[in-house]
Design a protein around this motif. Structure first.
Motif, PDB file in Angstrom:
ATOM      1  N   GLU A 124       0.860  -1.193   0.000  1.00  0.00           N
ATOM      2  CA  GLU A 124       0.000   0.000   0.000  1.00  0.00           C
ATOM      3  C   GLU A 124       0.887   1.231   0.000  1.00  0.00           C
ATOM      4  O   GLU A 124       1.962   1.243   0.602  1.00  0.00           O
ATOM      5  CB  GLU A 124      -0.918  -0.003   1.227  1.00  0.00           C
ATOM      6  N   MET A 125       0.460   2.287  -0.736  1.00  0.00           N
ATOM      7  CA  MET A 125       1.225   3.530  -0.838  1.00  0.00           C
ATOM      8  C   MET A 125       0.265   4.689  -0.613  1.00  0.00           C
ATOM      9  O   MET A 125      -0.905   4.635  -1.037  1.00  0.00           O
ATOM     10  CB  MET A 125       1.880   3.647  -2.214  1.00  0.00           C
ATOM     11  N   SER A 126       0.718   5.741   0.014  1.00  0.00           N
ATOM     12  CA  SER A 126      -0.134   6.909   0.275  1.00  0.00           C
ATOM     13  C   SER A 126       0.564   8.168  -0.202  1.00  0.00           C
ATOM     14  O   SER A 126       1.796   8.187  -0.375  1.00  0.00           O
ATOM     15  CB  SER A 126      -0.439   7.017   1.780  1.00  0.00           C
ATOM     16  N   ARG A 127      -0.256   9.238  -0.409  1.00  0.00           N
ATOM     17  CA  ARG A 127       0.278  10.554  -0.749  1.00  0.00           C
ATOM     18  C   ARG A 127      -0.694  11.623  -0.257  1.00  0.00           C
ATOM     19  O   ARG A 127      -1.889  11.365  -0.065  1.00  0.00           O
ATOM     20  CB  ARG A 127       0.514  10.700  -2.246  1.00  0.00           C
ATOM     21  N   ALA A 128      -0.180  12.841  -0.103  1.00  0.00           N
ATOM     22  CA  ALA A 128      -1.022  13.966   0.355  1.00  0.00           C
ATOM     23  C   ALA A 128      -1.921  14.456  -0.789  1.00  0.00           C
ATOM     24  O   ALA A 128      -1.568  14.363  -1.974  1.00  0.00           O
ATOM     25  CB  ALA A 128      -0.141  15.105   0.866  1.00  0.00           C
ATOM     26  N   CYS A 129      -3.099  15.015  -0.421  1.00  0.00           N
ATOM     27  CA  CYS A 129      -4.043  15.514  -1.437  1.00  0.00           C
ATOM     28  C   CYS A 129      -4.895  16.629  -0.836  1.00  0.00           C
ATOM     29  O   CYS A 129      -5.028  16.740   0.388  1.00  0.00           O
ATOM     30  CB  CYS A 129      -4.931  14.382  -1.959  1.00  0.00           C
ATOM     31  N   ASN A 130      -5.481  17.455  -1.746  1.00  0.00           N
ATOM     32  CA  ASN A 130      -6.370  18.576  -1.358  1.00  0.00           C
ATOM     33  C   ASN A 130      -5.752  19.391  -0.220  1.00  0.00           C
ATOM     34  O   ASN A 130      -6.316  19.550   0.871  1.00  0.00           O
ATOM     35  CB  ASN A 130      -7.749  18.057  -0.938  1.00  0.00           C
ATOM     36  N   THR A 131      -4.545  19.909  -0.519  1.00  0.00           N
ATOM     37  CA  THR A 131      -3.793  20.640   0.508  1.00  0.00           C
ATOM     38  C   THR A 131      -4.214  22.092   0.639  1.00  0.00           C
ATOM     39  O   THR A 131      -3.713  22.793   1.522  1.00  0.00           O
ATOM     40  CB  THR A 131      -2.291  20.563   0.185  1.00  0.00           C
ATOM     41  N   ASP A 132      -5.085  22.589  -0.250  1.00  0.00           N
ATOM     42  CA  ASP A 132      -5.531  23.982  -0.132  1.00  0.00           C
ATOM     43  C   ASP A 132      -6.262  24.180   1.194  1.00  0.00           C
ATOM     44  O   ASP A 132      -7.053  23.318   1.616  1.00  0.00           O
ATOM     45  CB  ASP A 132      -6.468  24.343  -1.282  1.00  0.00           C
ATOM     46  N   PRO A 133      -6.034  25.339   1.853  1.00  0.00           N
ATOM     47  CA  PRO A 133      -6.691  25.552   3.157  1.00  0.00           C
ATOM     48  C   PRO A 133      -8.204  25.675   3.003  1.00  0.00           C
ATOM     49  O   PRO A 133      -8.694  26.164   1.995  1.00  0.00           O
ATOM     50  CB  PRO A 133      -6.075  26.864   3.661  1.00  0.00           C
ATOM     51  N   CYS A 134      -8.943  25.272   4.034  1.00  0.00           N
ATOM     52  CA  CYS A 134     -10.407  25.398   4.046  1.00  0.00           C
ATOM     53  C   CYS A 134     -10.804  26.794   4.521  1.00  0.00           C
ATOM     54  O   CYS A 134     -10.107  27.414   5.329  1.00  0.00           O
ATOM     55  CB  CYS A 134     -11.043  24.358   4.986  1.00  0.00           C
ATOM     56  N   THR A 135     -11.959  27.286   3.941  1.00  0.00           N
ATOM     57  CA  THR A 135     -12.512  28.567   4.384  1.00  0.00           C
ATOM     58  C   THR A 135     -13.525  28.302   5.489  1.00  0.00           C
ATOM     59  O   THR A 135     -14.518  27.600   5.281  1.00  0.00           O
ATOM     60  CB  THR A 135     -13.181  29.295   3.225  1.00  0.00           C
ATOM     61  N   THR A 136     -13.269  28.890   6.658  1.00  0.00           N
ATOM     62  CA  THR A 136     -14.150  28.675   7.810  1.00  0.00           C
ATOM     63  C   THR A 136     -14.693  30.024   8.267  1.00  0.00           C
ATOM     64  O   THR A 136     -13.916  30.943   8.550  1.00  0.00           O
ATOM     65  CB  THR A 136     -13.404  28.006   8.957  1.00  0.00           C
ATOM     66  N   ILE A 137     -16.019  30.160   8.297  1.00  0.00           N
ATOM     67  CA  ILE A 137     -16.668  31.416   8.672  1.00  0.00           C
ATOM     68  C   ILE A 137     -17.394  31.210   9.993  1.00  0.00           C
ATOM     69  O   ILE A 137     -18.223  30.296  10.131  1.00  0.00           O
ATOM     70  CB  ILE A 137     -17.647  31.875   7.592  1.00  0.00           C
TER      71      ILE A 137
END
Length: 543
Positions: A124-137
């Motif tokens: 099994e291999m993994s990688r990082a994804c969707n690293t853009d910061p989330c907008t929280t209001i």
């Protein structure tokens, strides 16, 4: 690699380490089995140690094999089958899986397997994804205190935002009015709104600053004038109550409003008419004293009441009889002046005595022959035009009839063929596609086959009929989307407005079919000016 993959990888390392036995390389490239009846492969290392591996894939150990590398490490290879490379083979990596989060940094995995066992490396291999910061209001704070304690001020509220906050409003301001007000003293009462009579009003006011809701700034009360009534000037006297004679009265009035007790609003006085007598209209003139000719007299009368001295109540005048002549009986009618058709004349005469000026002593009248009509020949085909300029029509042939032509046939209707079609089909037209705007830029919300720039020609009549079908497959529009509710065909192939409209958001798959349209148009100059090819010719008229 997830927790599950990590645990599996550690188990492989532990089990492999426990099974490894260091042995000389006498049997390099061959297989043996250990005391647990498992087959292993010895591979020489640089330090003359060996690493044990399972039998190669596809090989087996015979049931009658008796061997033990502990007591006899020089045993021949017990594995039967092809001498394949040591160890197993990995399958290709799978596609990357779905990211664990949609923003803020997640993980996605891919895996592989070793069907025969004996493979090295991770499964099994993994990688990082969707690293853009989330907008929280965050939520809005409570409104701040009003900026003023009297009148209208402002108050604000805020909220927090983290991430991409460029277009996020984090502060709002609104007007506010505190429940505090200031009022000035009341002004003096104004003058009464009426100068006479009753029912007037007067007012007084004061100024209020701040939150003045429910605070009265105007007061009103009733008031009366002095005197408590109003009267108009006397009117002119009206007409005398009699139009002729004497003993009449005439009246004048005035209007009073308010408290009018004991206030006179009418006065009267006696009057006489002018003249002081009344006469009726003259009667109609009586009959003339003679019944024939001239030299007679006739009388008319009227009635008089009141002071009638010197008023005539009778008149007479000379008269002539009506008519002022005497005539004899008419003679029989003479023969008709023609022997065929109508329009002839015949005469008769009589005698006259007295004032015979203007008295006709001869009369004539029209008369018809027997038969009372004459017929001309039928008109020819050249003389008679067809009733239409296209399609099939009729020609009406005529003949002249002079005289009394009742029940005489003077017209015959015969069929005629022009050989010219009255209506023509346009080419199939495809202005738009479902995924474009007017067939150009992307982003369309349906197929808009309408507003096709006068398909029948500028200034022409509207199309007599429209047909709609899918492009390429030629499926009629009415066979599409049967049972879909609401129907995507929001304009279902009409001639007015011209064409069809299909809405993407009503189609189950989200996209309309691409439709094309054609129109049945009058065959005239306006249509030909559109330079359109003609497909089907409809003879005579629209279906």
């Amino acid at each position: 690699m997830g927790l599950k993959g990590t645990l599996a990888f550690l188990l492989v390392i532990v089990s492999t380490t426990l099974a490894i036995q260091e042995r000389p390389c006498e049997k390099y490239g061959e297989y043996i089995r250990d005391v647990t009846n498992r087959c292993f492969y010895y591979r020489c290392m640089s330090d003359l140690s060996s690493v044990r591996r399972p039998c190669a894939p596809g090989t087996t150990v015979p049931d009658d094999y008796i061997g033990d590398y502990e007591s006899n490490p020089q045993d021949a290879n017990p594995c039967h089958g092809p001498n394949l490379p040591c160890g197993g083979t990995w399958t290709p990596w799978s596609e990357w899986g779905e990211c664990s989060v949609t923003c803020g940094g997640g993980v996605q995995y891919r895996t592989r397997s070793c069907p025969a066992g004996g493979c090295t490396g991770p499964s099994e291999m993994s990688r990082a994804c969707n690293t853009d910061p989330c907008t929280t209001i965050g939520p809005w704070s409570d409104w701040s205190a009003c900026s003023t304690t009297c009148g209208t001020g402002t108050q604000t509220r805020t909220r927090t935002c983290s991430g991409d906050c460029a277009d996020v409003v984090t502060e709002e301001t609104r007007d506010c009015t505190e429940n505090i007000f200031c009022v000035d003293p009341w002004s003096d009462w104004s003058e009464c709104s009426v100068s006479c009579g009753v029912g007037g009003t007067r007012t007084r006011t004061r100024t209020c600053v701040g939150n003045c809701e429910g605070v009265s700034v105007t007061e009103t009360e009733d008031c009366n004038a002095d005197p408590p009534y109003c009267v108009s000037d006397w009117s002119e006297y009206g007409d005398c109550s009699v139009t002729c004679g004497i003993g009449g009265t005439k009246i004048r009035t005035r209007v009073c409003t308010g408290i009018c007790d004991n206030v006179a609003t009418q006065e009267s006085e006696s009057c006489a008419a002018d003249p002081p007598y009344c006469v009726t209209d003259w009667t109609e003139w009586g009959d003339c004293s003679v019944t024939c000719g001239v030299g007679g007299t006739r009388i008319r009368t009227r009635e008089c009441t009141g002071i009638c001295d010197n008023v005539a109540t009778q008149e007479s005048e000379s008269c002539a009889a009506d008519p002022p002549y005497c005539v004899g009986p008419w003679s029989d009618w003479g023969d008709c002046s023609i022997t065929c058709g109508v329009g002839g004349t015949q005469t008769r005469s009589r005698t006259c005595d007295g004032d015979c000026d203007g008295v006709s002593t001869v009369e004539s009248r029209s008369c018809d022959a027997d038969p009372p009509f004459c017929l001309g020949p039928w008109s020819t085909d050249v003389e008679t035009p067809c009733s239409v300029t296209c399609g099939n029509g009729t020609k009406t042939h005529t003949r002249i009839c002079i005289g009394n032509c009742d029940n005489v046939v003077t017209e015959e209707v015969r069929p005629c063929v022009t050989g010219v079609p009255c209506f023509l089909w346009t080419d199939w037209l495809n202005k738009d596609t479902p995924d474009t705007i007017d067939g150009g830029d992307p982003g369309g919300d349906g197929d808009y086959e309408i507003d096709l720039n006068d398909p029948c020609g500028k200034g022409n009549f509207a199309a007599m009929k429209a047909e709609c079908r899918t492009v390429g497959t030629h499926i009629p529009h009415y066979e599409m989307y049967v049972g879909v509710d609401p129907t995507p065909l929001v304009v279902p192939c009409l001639k007015i407005p011209m064409g069809l409209v299909c809405a993407n958001n009503n189609v189950p798959n989200g996209t309309c079919a691409d439709f094309e349209v054609r129109f049945l148009c009058p065959n005239n100059e306006a249509f030909h000016a559109r330079s359109r090819a003609f497909a089907t010719v409809i003879e005579g008229g629209p279906p």
